[in-house]
Design an enzyme around this catalytic site. Sequence first.
Site, PDB file in Angstrom:
ATOM      1  N   GLY A 140       0.952  -1.238   0.003  1.00  9.54           N
ATOM      2  CA  GLY A 140      -0.025   0.065   0.069  1.00  9.54           C
ATOM      3  C   GLY A 140       0.723   1.306   0.028  1.00  9.54           C
TER       4      GLY A 140
ATOM      5  N   CYS B 282       5.208  -6.333   1.684  1.00  7.94           N
ATOM      6  CA  CYS B 282       5.657  -5.017   1.716  1.00  7.94           C
ATOM      7  C   CYS B 282       4.844  -4.296   2.974  1.00  7.94           C
ATOM      8  CB  CYS B 282       5.293  -4.363   0.559  1.00  7.94           C
ATOM      9  SG  CYS B 282       6.202  -2.610   0.367  1.00  7.94           S
ATOM     10  N   TYR B 283       3.795  -3.469   2.640  1.00  8.91           N
ATOM     11  CA  TYR B 283       3.111  -2.429   3.529  1.00  8.91           C
ATOM     12  C   TYR B 283       2.458  -3.762   4.559  1.00  8.91           C
ATOM     13  CZ  TYR B 283      -0.549   0.312   5.682  1.00  8.91           C
ATOM     14  OH  TYR B 283      -1.237   1.096   6.539  1.00  8.91           O
TER      15      TYR B 283
ATOM     16  N   HIS C  89       8.123  -7.675  -3.532  1.00 10.36           N
ATOM     17  CA  HIS C  89       6.820  -7.937  -4.303  1.00 10.36           C
ATOM     18  C   HIS C  89       7.193  -9.296  -5.058  1.00 10.36           C
ATOM     19  CE1 HIS C  89       4.669  -4.368  -3.263  1.00 10.36           C
ATOM     20  NE2 HIS C  89       5.862  -3.916  -3.044  1.00 10.36           N
TER      21      HIS C  89
ATOM     22  N   GLU D 220       4.607 -10.692  -6.337  1.00 10.85           N
ATOM     23  CA  GLU D 220       3.614 -10.882  -7.302  1.00 10.85           C
ATOM     24  C   GLU D 220       4.054 -10.331  -8.792  1.00 10.85           C
ATOM     25  OE1 GLU D 220       3.689  -9.023  -4.861  1.00 10.85           O
ATOM     26  OE2 GLU D 220       2.751  -7.015  -4.981  1.00 10.85           O
TER      27      GLU D 220
ATOM     28  N   SER E 196     -30.081 -18.869 -19.739  1.00 11.34           N
ATOM     29  CA  SER E 196     -30.055 -17.655 -20.454  1.00 11.34           C
ATOM     30  C   SER E 196     -29.169 -17.663 -21.603  1.00 11.34           C
ATOM     31  CB  SER E 196     -29.680 -16.434 -19.588  1.00 11.34           C
ATOM     32  OG  SER E 196     -28.259 -16.889 -19.112  1.00 11.34           O
TER      33      SER E 196
ATOM     34  N   ASP F  35     -23.524 -18.780 -16.031  1.00  5.58           N
ATOM     35  CA  ASP F  35     -24.100 -18.910 -14.634  1.00  5.58           C
ATOM     36  C   ASP F  35     -25.007 -19.867 -14.651  1.00  5.58           C
ATOM     37  OD1 ASP F  35     -22.496 -16.770 -14.173  1.00  5.58           O
ATOM     38  OD2 ASP F  35     -24.026 -15.400 -13.805  1.00  5.58           O
ATOM     39  N   SER F  36     -26.067 -19.668 -15.730  1.00  6.28           N
ATOM     40  CA  SER F  36     -27.327 -20.586 -15.746  1.00  6.28           C
ATOM     41  C   SER F  36     -26.564 -22.050 -16.178  1.00  6.28           C
ATOM     42  CB  SER F  36     -28.764 -19.990 -16.488  1.00  6.28           C
ATOM     43  OG  SER F  36     -28.074 -19.598 -17.820  1.00  6.28           O
ATOM     44  N   ALA F  37     -25.754 -21.929 -17.116  1.00 11.30           N
ATOM     45  CA  ALA F  37     -25.475 -23.176 -17.716  1.00 11.30           C
ATOM     46  C   ALA F  37     -24.632 -23.907 -16.615  1.00 11.30           C
ATOM     47  CB  ALA F  37     -24.189 -22.912 -18.769  1.00 11.30           C
TER      48      ALA F  37
ATOM     49  N   LYS G 288     -17.848 -14.676 -10.328  1.00  5.06           N
ATOM     50  CA  LYS G 288     -17.629 -14.961 -11.725  1.00  5.06           C
ATOM     51  C   LYS G 288     -16.497 -15.978 -12.087  1.00  5.06           C
ATOM     52  CE  LYS G 288     -20.235 -14.001 -15.338  1.00  5.06           C
ATOM     53  NZ  LYS G 288     -21.523 -13.994 -15.456  1.00  5.06           N
TER      54      LYS G 288
END
Length: 505
Positions: free
Chosen positions: A53, A80-81, A165, A167, A219, A223-225, A362
Site C-alpha cells: 500500500g 511490503c506494507y 513484491h 507478485e 439464459s 451462470d445458468s449453464a 464469476k
Amino acid sequence: MKRVVVLDFGAQYAQLIARRVREWGMPAEIVDGQTPLAEIEALTPAALILSGGPQSVLDPDAALPDPALWRSDLPMLGICYGMQLMAHALGGGVERSPVGESGRTRVRLRPSPLFVGLPGEIVAWMSHGDRIERLPPGFMACATTDATHAAAMDDGGRRHAVQFHPEVAETPDGAHIIGNFLARVAGLEPGRAVQDFVAEAVAAVRAAMPAGDAICALSGGVDSAVAAAIVARAVGERLHLVFVDHGLLRAGEAEAVEGAMSEALGLEVTTLRCAERFLAALRGVEDPEVKRKVIGETFIRVFEAQAERIPGVRYLVQGTLYPDVVESGGRRAAVIKSHHNVGGLPGNMRLELVEPLRTLFKDEVRAVGRQLGLDPAIVNRVPFPGPGLAIRVMGEVTPERLRCLRAADAIVREELERVTDPPLWQYFAVLVGTRSVGVVGDQRTYGETVAVRAVTSTDGMTADWARLDHDTLQRLATRITAEVAGVGRVVYDITSKPPGTIEWE
Ligand code: XMP
C-alpha cells in the site's frame, strides 16, 4: 468455496496478487484491507494475503486491518506494507528509513517454507520507504538485503511476510514463493477447492431436492449453464431445461444458445418464444427498476406456466452469484440494482429456489464450469444481463429501438471480440436515447446516439473502462454510423465502476 482472500491496502498490485493465486490453482478474492474479520470469514478464506500500500504504518491515518485479524489463526502472508502492518501490530518496530529500497534488489535467503526450492540468493522487486528495525516477539528474519536485516520474516508457524513484491514479473521467483506459501504454509492443493466445491454442491442439491423435478431457466450465459450442469449431475433427468426467448437477446443469440446448451448439458432444451408478451409488458415503461421488475415477473410467470405443463415440478434452478446477492441488498444496506434473479422475484412465486452458485464469484463459476467439462465457448462467454437489451435501451423499449441497438451491438461484438489486450470483461452498445444533429452528404441528419461500453474487471463488482486503441474506436464509429440506419453519433463511455455501473440502467 474455500478461497484465498487478498486484503487490499491500496496496492497497485492487489489484482496481480489475486492473479498469481488463481494461476496456481486456487480461487482468490480481493477485499478492502479494513473489512471486518467477520465479513472476511464469510468468504470462507483458506489463507489471507495482506497487500502492499502507499501509506506508512506510522502515519496517523494509516489504513489498518480489523484488530481481530491478529487473533485469527488463518495462514497469512504480508507483502511490503502488509509485512510492516504485521510487524507493527504484533509488537515489532517499524521506522522510517533514510534510504528506502526500490527496484530490482539482491535478496539473500535463509531456510523457510517460502523459499524451498530456491537458491541462496534471488533478485526481487522492492518498493518501500519504511523498514522493520525490530522483529515482533517469536519472529525470525529469513531474508536480508544490503539495506535491511529483515527482508522477510516468519513466526515458525502460519504467519509469513516479505518486504519485496513476489507478485510482480520483476521478481522472477515470485510465483514460486506464492506457491510455496499456498502449498507449504496453508496446506492447499491446486484445483482442490474447485473439485471440493463441485462435490459439495452436487451433494447439497441432492439433499435440497429430495423429491420432485426442477426447471431451469437457461439464459445462454455461463451462470445458468453451470448451475444447470451441477443440478443435472445431482438429479439427472429430473431437471427440465427451458430457454425463454424474451425478444431482448442479441443478434443470432437465440439459435446459438439452443444448440450449444442441449449439447453441453446432454438434456433436451425447450425454447419458449415470448417476445411479444415481454414487449407488451414493457410498453410505456421507462424506469430501469420497473423494467427489471416487469421482466423478472414475466419470466417467472412464463416458467410457472411451463412448470405446470410438466408434472411434479417443485423447484426453480437459478445461477445467482454472490455479487448478485450483495448488490441486491442481501448483505449491504443499499440496493444498487435489483438483479432480476434475486430482488426482482415476485413475492408470491410458487416454486422453491435452488441456487447452487450463491457463494461464488464469476471467475470461480468459470473454474467450476471447466471442472464440469463444459464447452469453453460457454464457460468464457461475455456476461449478459438477464433483462437483456431492455436495460441497454434507455427509456421505452420498442421493436424499432431494439432493432437499432441489436445492429450496433453486433458491430461492437464483431470488432471487440478480437481484442485480447487488455482482456475485456464485457463490451456492448447502449442506445442512449438522445438525438443529435449530423451531416451526411449535404443533408442535415438528426439521429440516435450509440454509446460503446467496454470494461475490464475480474468479478464485475468493480470495473475500469478499457483503454481501446484509437484505430479500434475509429472503426467502431465509422461502421456503426455507416451500417446502422438511424444512428448519427457514437460515443465511448470512460466511466469506471464505481462511480458508474457496468450497465447503463
Ligand atoms: P452492473 O451494471 O451492476 O453490472 O455494474 C454488474 C454485472 O452484472 C450484470 N447485470 C445483470 N445480470 N441481471 C443479471 O443477470 C440483471 O438485472 C443485471 N444487471 C447487471 C452486468 O451485465 C455486469 O456483468
